[in-house]
Design a protein around this motif. Sequence first.
Motif, PDB file in Angstrom:
ATOM      1  N   GLU A  53      14.835  19.039  -4.983  1.00 14.27           N
ATOM      2  CA  GLU A  53      15.918  19.959  -4.732  1.00 14.27           C
ATOM      3  C   GLU A  53      16.206  21.300  -3.727  1.00 14.27           C
ATOM      4  N   VAL A  54      14.703  21.743  -3.784  1.00 14.30           N
ATOM      5  CA  VAL A  54      14.531  22.866  -2.861  1.00 14.30           C
ATOM      6  C   VAL A  54      14.041  22.448  -1.615  1.00 14.30           C
ATOM      7  N   LYS A  55      14.841  22.496  -0.304  1.00 11.38           N
ATOM      8  CA  LYS A  55      14.635  21.944   0.941  1.00 11.38           C
ATOM      9  C   LYS A  55      13.189  22.312   1.423  1.00 11.38           C
ATOM     10  N   GLY A  56      12.164  21.643   1.788  1.00  9.38           N
ATOM     11  CA  GLY A  56      10.976  21.988   2.063  1.00  9.38           C
ATOM     12  C   GLY A  56       9.934  21.921   1.228  1.00  9.38           C
ATOM     13  N   ARG A  57      10.220  21.944  -0.006  1.00 11.41           N
ATOM     14  CA  ARG A  57       9.119  22.054  -0.978  1.00 11.41           C
ATOM     15  C   ARG A  57       8.382  20.668  -1.199  1.00 11.41           C
ATOM     16  N   ALA A  58       7.097  20.856  -1.337  1.00 13.50           N
ATOM     17  CA  ALA A  58       6.388  19.612  -1.389  1.00 13.50           C
ATOM     18  C   ALA A  58       6.387  19.167  -2.887  1.00 13.50           C
ATOM     19  N   SER A  59       6.121  18.015  -3.105  1.00 15.20           N
ATOM     20  CA  SER A  59       6.290  17.341  -4.316  1.00 15.20           C
ATOM     21  C   SER A  59       4.744  17.419  -5.069  1.00 15.20           C
ATOM     22  N   ARG A  60       4.766  17.088  -6.242  1.00 13.39           N
ATOM     23  CA  ARG A  60       3.526  17.009  -6.905  1.00 13.39           C
ATOM     24  C   ARG A  60       2.723  15.695  -6.358  1.00 13.39           C
ATOM     25  N   GLU A  61       3.496  14.518  -6.062  1.00 16.57           N
ATOM     26  CA  GLU A  61       3.028  13.556  -5.567  1.00 16.57           C
ATOM     27  C   GLU A  61       2.187  13.739  -4.348  1.00 16.57           C
ATOM     28  N   GLU A  62       3.147  14.467  -3.633  1.00 14.34           N
ATOM     29  CA  GLU A  62       2.448  14.748  -1.976  1.00 14.34           C
ATOM     30  C   GLU A  62       0.980  15.683  -2.345  1.00 14.34           C
ATOM     31  N   VAL A  63       0.952  16.431  -3.078  1.00 11.80           N
ATOM     32  CA  VAL A  63      -0.010  17.522  -3.256  1.00 11.80           C
ATOM     33  C   VAL A  63      -1.177  16.608  -3.759  1.00 11.80           C
ATOM     34  N   VAL A  64      -1.049  15.842  -4.890  1.00  9.40           N
ATOM     35  CA  VAL A  64      -2.090  15.042  -5.491  1.00  9.40           C
ATOM     36  C   VAL A  64      -2.738  14.024  -4.128  1.00  9.40           C
ATOM     37  N   GLU A  65      -1.736  13.412  -3.384  1.00 11.31           N
ATOM     38  CA  GLU A  65      -1.975  12.513  -2.577  1.00 11.31           C
ATOM     39  C   GLU A  65      -2.560  13.102  -1.363  1.00 11.31           C
ATOM     40  N   PHE A  66      -2.567  14.442  -1.028  1.00 12.28           N
ATOM     41  CA  PHE A  66      -3.136  15.195   0.013  1.00 12.28           C
ATOM     42  C   PHE A  66      -4.490  15.435  -0.331  1.00 12.28           C
ATOM     43  N   PHE A  67      -4.972  15.812  -1.716  1.00  8.56           N
ATOM     44  CA  PHE A  67      -6.330  16.092  -2.097  1.00  8.56           C
ATOM     45  C   PHE A  67      -6.915  14.455  -2.047  1.00  8.56           C
ATOM     46  N   ASN A  68      -6.402  13.344  -2.521  1.00 12.04           N
ATOM     47  CA  ASN A  68      -6.957  12.266  -2.679  1.00 12.04           C
ATOM     48  C   ASN A  68      -7.200  11.782  -1.178  1.00 12.04           C
ATOM     49  N   GLU A  69      -6.430  11.771  -0.296  1.00 10.57           N
ATOM     50  CA  GLU A  69      -6.152  11.073   1.017  1.00 10.57           C
ATOM     51  C   GLU A  69      -7.221  12.004   2.004  1.00 10.57           C
ATOM     52  N   ARG A  70      -7.384  13.328   1.741  1.00  9.59           N
ATOM     53  CA  ARG A  70      -8.173  14.177   2.949  1.00  9.59           C
ATOM     54  C   ARG A  70      -9.611  14.468   2.017  1.00  9.59           C
ATOM     55  N   PHE A  71      -9.656  14.382   0.905  1.00  8.83           N
ATOM     56  CA  PHE A  71     -11.053  14.987   0.176  1.00  8.83           C
ATOM     57  C   PHE A  71     -11.638  13.711  -0.720  1.00  8.83           C
ATOM     58  N   GLY A  72     -10.817  12.849  -0.951  1.00 10.62           N
ATOM     59  CA  GLY A  72     -11.152  11.678  -1.852  1.00 10.62           C
ATOM     60  C   GLY A  72     -11.291  12.186  -3.307  1.00 10.62           C
ATOM     61  N   ILE A  73     -10.602  13.217  -3.522  1.00  7.46           N
ATOM     62  CA  ILE A  73     -10.320  13.853  -5.066  1.00  7.46           C
ATOM     63  C   ILE A  73      -9.534  12.969  -5.876  1.00  7.46           C
ATOM     64  N   GLU A  74      -9.671  12.512  -6.774  1.00  7.86           N
ATOM     65  CA  GLU A  74      -8.841  11.209  -7.560  1.00  7.86           C
ATOM     66  C   GLU A  74      -7.803  11.894  -8.229  1.00  7.86           C
ATOM     67  N   PRO A  75      -6.736  11.489  -8.353  1.00  6.32           N
ATOM     68  CA  PRO A  75      -5.334  11.768  -8.776  1.00  6.32           C
ATOM     69  C   PRO A  75      -5.651  12.238 -10.349  1.00  6.32           C
ATOM     70  N   ALA A  76      -6.711  11.499 -11.115  1.00  6.31           N
ATOM     71  CA  ALA A  76      -6.841  11.895 -12.480  1.00  6.31           C
ATOM     72  C   ALA A  76      -7.375  13.328 -12.610  1.00  6.31           C
TER      73      ALA A  76
END
Length: 190
Positions: free
Chosen positions: A39-62
Amino acid sequence: MSDPETDDTGEGSESDEENLRDNVGQRFGRLPATSADREVKGRASREEVVEFFNERFGIEPAVFEDFSFWEKGKGKIWIFAADNPSPVRIEGLGMTVLRTRQEHWKPTHSAVQRFGRHATKNVIDLSPEQAATFARGEDQDLPEWDGDWGYLIAAHELAGEREPVGVALYVYDELRSTVPKGNQEALSVL
């Protein structure tokens, strides 16, 4: 004393609900679950943040399962080990974990020290001397790194375990220390 975000009945007015869709620098807003919920323009989502840590650093979403994510200001993402109503006007909530709303998202020093031990990629293992140089906030030539450029987790072995030291920026064969001045320290090398 009246809450400025509610009317006299304690209910939010229609204009207050519209204001909740704005990014306000002195108010924490919970990240939406997905970009479709934004709802807030430009705000990241939880899914995007967790995906960033998983894709960039291999930190599992769990690893982030029991945490909530919040934005305060423009792109300063905080992580909190509990839940709260949203929005909330307080000074701090958990710890800062990530800077977004810029070309390249940057994890914070605190986040890397807290969650970096779960990383399986883009971790640069430093010798004791290199780790000491990094912890002092000094940049160093490191042409032997053959991994990705950009933000990395700098780590070294301590008591037989990989221990994250902080966030590094690797470009043009140089490892740049981004350790905040207040966290820089002189480590002894044995």
